[in-house]
Enzyme design. Structure first.
Site, short mmCIF file in Angstrom:
data_model
loop_
_atom_site.label_atom_id
_atom_site.label_comp_id
_atom_site.label_asym_id
_atom_site.label_seq_id
_atom_site.Cartn_x
_atom_site.Cartn_y
_atom_site.Cartn_z
N ASP A 1 0.85 -1.19 0.00
CA ASP A 1 0.00 0.00 0.00
C ASP A 1 0.88 1.23 0.00
OD1 ASP A 1 0.29 1.14 3.01
OD2 ASP A 1 0.37 -1.05 3.00
N ASP A 30 1.47 4.64 2.05
CA ASP A 30 1.16 5.09 3.39
C ASP A 30 0.37 6.40 3.37
OD1 ASP A 30 1.71 3.92 5.99
OD2 ASP A 30 2.72 5.78 6.48
#
Length: 274
Positions: free
Chosen positions: A212, A214
């Protein structure tokens, strides 16, 4: 099930270890499972021992086989000691990470070369008495890292991984601060794992799978557990292939500074087999 403490029978010894991260709970075909007792309690799980690429390999799921151990409560010292007790000298450590800068993206696999430790509740050393100070300017073994990076053209090399305490994810302000320092990746398990491996005289390299972006990254909207687990699961087989290729190509650890730093020093803790 085989129960053992040091010394370990030759058929249960391993040269290389893989420490599996989130969603990475098995690696070997038809392994022997070994229960290792350590002075620091039980490791995260029984160790699985088998063969990959002509090398004897131990596998340990960092969080346990059912993800029982959250990042701040992983038995890091027991894990490192247990691996060394089987004879392990080189460790490859896959982990899930968030991206902090646009130079990485979800799905990227990166072998970092620097680490920043922002944890604060964990026991980060085997040293409990005396003067033993670990050289740690370069926290990862360059030779093991190079072997992993060379295993697949898609693997990135270099960058800094900051390790936060967890189990919560970063606030947006924290994430922006991390990115502003020039750090590339954020993770919850890379410390004290790396320094404990060095104290156990083992070569260690992290292999970071970006799951992902952040919260503070330009493209980041905040991160949740579900997306992290899903992306790691989607890339597990790819990661296993990279690891298998790297293990077969690992260099001889003899002479590496990951172990030779202790030459001539009187260590005040036990290193199994030393």
């Amino acid at each position: 099930m085989t129960h053992t403490s040091h010394p370990v029978p030759p058929e249960l010894r391993a040269d290389v270890a893989v420490v599996g991260g989130t969603g990475f709970y098995s690696f070997l075909d038809d392994p022997t499972h070994v229960t290792v007792e350590t002075p620091y309690g039980a490791p995260s799980a029984d160790l699985a021992v088998g063969e990959v690429g002509g090398r004897r390999v131990a596998f340990l799921p960092r969080h346990g086989t059912g993800h029982e151990h959250p990042p701040h409560a992983i038995p890091y010292r027991a894990n490192a000691w247990a691996l060394r007790s089987l004879g392990v000298r080189q460790v490859i450590a896959p982990c899930a990470v968030g991206g902090l800068r646009d130079e990485v993206a979800p799905g990227d696999v990166v072998v970092p070369d620097q680490l920043v430790d922002r944890t604060f509740r964990r026991v980060g050393s085997f040293v409990e008495r005396g003067a033993v100070h670990l050289p740690f300017a370069d926290p990862y073994c360059a030779r093991v890292g190079d072997a992993v990076a060379a295993a697949d053209v898609t693997v990135g090399r270099g960058g800094t991984m900051v390790v936060i305490e967890g189990p919560r994810f970063s606030t947006r302000a924290e994430s922006l601060h991390h990115a502003a320092q020039g750090w590339t990746l954020v993770n919850m398990t890379g410390a004290p794992e790396a320094q404990l491996a060095r104290e156990m005289l083992m070569c260690y390299a992290a292999v970071a799978l970006v799951t992902d972006m952040d919260a503070g990254a330009q493209s980041g909207e905040g991160v949740g557990q579900e997306e992290v687990f899903a992306l790691f699961a989607a890339n597990t087989e790819r990661l296993k292939g990279i690891l298998a290729t790297a293990i077969a190509a690992l260099p001889d650890p003899d002479g590496c500074t990951c172990a030779s730093w202790a030459d001539g020093l009187e260590l005040t803790y036990e290193v199994p087999g030393l």
